[in-house]
Write an enzyme that holds these catalytic residues in place. Structure first.
Site, PDB file in Angstrom:
ATOM      1  CD  GLN A   1      -3.276  -4.392   6.684  1.00 47.65           C
ATOM      2  OE1 GLN A   1      -3.147  -3.405   5.964  1.00 47.65           O
ATOM      3  NE2 GLN A   1      -3.989  -5.447   6.315  1.00 47.65           N
TER       4      GLN A   1
ATOM      5  CE  LYS B   1      -3.790  -2.447   2.237  1.00 46.25           C
ATOM      6  NZ  LYS B   1      -4.473  -2.803   3.497  1.00 46.25           N
TER       7      LYS B   1
ATOM      8  CG  ASP C   1      -9.480   0.183   5.537  1.00 50.73           C
ATOM      9  OD1 ASP C   1      -9.244  -0.094   4.342  1.00 50.73           O
ATOM     10  OD2 ASP C   1      -8.723  -0.105   6.481  1.00 50.73           O
TER      11      ASP C   1
END
Ligand code: NDP
Length: 288
Positions: free
Chosen positions: A98, A54, A121
């Site tokens: 994460q 990412k 997200d």
């Protein structure tokens, strides 16, 4: 029939190049560089790889990124304090925690602590609610990637019979919702299946578009797939022979009309959509 391979890697590369151009023009207009802050708790090897990928993708698109590491013994309040700091930091536009998190951390509370306008997200209840109502601020990355893949491949969604297997909050539920919402990329008739579904095989066989996100290696066999169906495999599993998905690719690709490979299908699109959301977060903070 041998299925058309839906090349997620190539589509993701196109999207990333488009985002790179949009970032460049945003920076030249506003002087603001979009910034994504990732939080990694513990040393899960897969998470390390995901976060590194990412960050590399951010670099290539001209998006700044930071990494905040906490030990796997970190407490809920330590993580909440870090999120609070990132929420307050005006230079940070997107926050990514994460997953998975260590056992002692209550994931839902962490997701709710992230400022909704930095929640790239799209797991915060406010962003989930907006998506359900069809007025999203951000769309969750993996479902958004699947939708983009279908749209960019010119696969008709409106009116089609879609079956989603798996009802997780991060993939199954949101993709079922997005494809059944009104408008472009939606208007499908969607059935959402899970581990308690009866007659799963025959329901799956009705699908014109079959989306599988269950976390069971090669679970979907050719007998579960309608001739000519579009099959989207979200699963990722490391085996001695390399990566495999939730679909038995070799057998299903003889029946399906189109299929995503693993790797190189949905995975790369997830990363591209994170970049899209980070740019959007920066645009929102700049009031554009
Ligand atoms: P979860 O483990 O959170 O959820 C799995 C879902 O599948 C549950 O709803 C479960 O049902 C259902 N399920 C499990 N077994 C069966 C079965 N035998 N029959 C029918 N339904 C079943 O999964 P995720 O959505 O987080 O992930 C799914 C897969 O996708 C994993 O392999 C993961 O690694 C991968 N993934 C890939 C991403 C990418 O970018 N490519 C991103 C995210 C995930 P129930 O609710 O009843 O328990």
């Amino acid at each position: 029939m041998t299925a058309k391979v839906l090349d997620g890697k190539k589509i993701a590369a196109n999207i990333r190049a488009e985002i790179g151009e949009e970032v460049e023009s945003f920076v030249s207009q506003t002087g603001i560089v979009p910034h994504l802050s990732a939080v990694l708790v513990g040393e899960n090897p897969a998470s390390e790889v995901y976060v590194r990928n990412k960050q590399r993708a951010c670099d290539e698109a001209g998006i700044a990124s930071g990494l905040h590491r906490l030990a796997d013994t970190a407490t809920q309040s330590e993580l909440l304090a870090l999120i609070d700091e990132l929420n307050q930091d005006r230079a940070v536009h997107g926050i990514l925690v994460q997953l998975p998190l260590p056992e002692q951390i209550a994931e839902a509370e962490i997701q709710e602590a992230i400022c909704p306008s930095k929640d790239v997200d799209a797991f915060h209840p406010e962003n989930v609610g907006r998506m359900v109502q069809g007025k999203p601020r951000f769309l969750p990355c993996t479902p958004q990637g699947i939708q983009q893949l279908l749209v960019r491949e010119g696969i008709e969604i409106a009116g089609r019979r879609v079956v989603v297997i798996g009802r997780s909050d991060i993939v199954g539920k949101p993709i079922a919702c997005m494809l059944s919402n009104r408008g472009t990329g939606g208007d499908a008739t969607v059935t959402l299946c899970h581990s308690k579904t009866e007659a799963l095989d025959s329901i799956a066989r009705e699908a014109e578009i079959l989306i599988v996100a269950i976390g069971q290696p090669e679970f979907v066999t050719a007998a579960m797939v309608r001739q000519g169906a579009v099959v989207i495999d979200v699963g990722i599993h490391r085996t001695d022979d390399g990566l495999v998905g939730d679909v038995d690719y070799a057998a299903v690709s003889q029946i399906a009309g189109a299929i995503t490979p693993v790797p190189g299908g949905v995975g790369p699109l997830t990363v591209a959509m994170l970049l899209r959301n980070t740019l959007r977060a920066a645009e929102l903070s700049a009031g554009s």
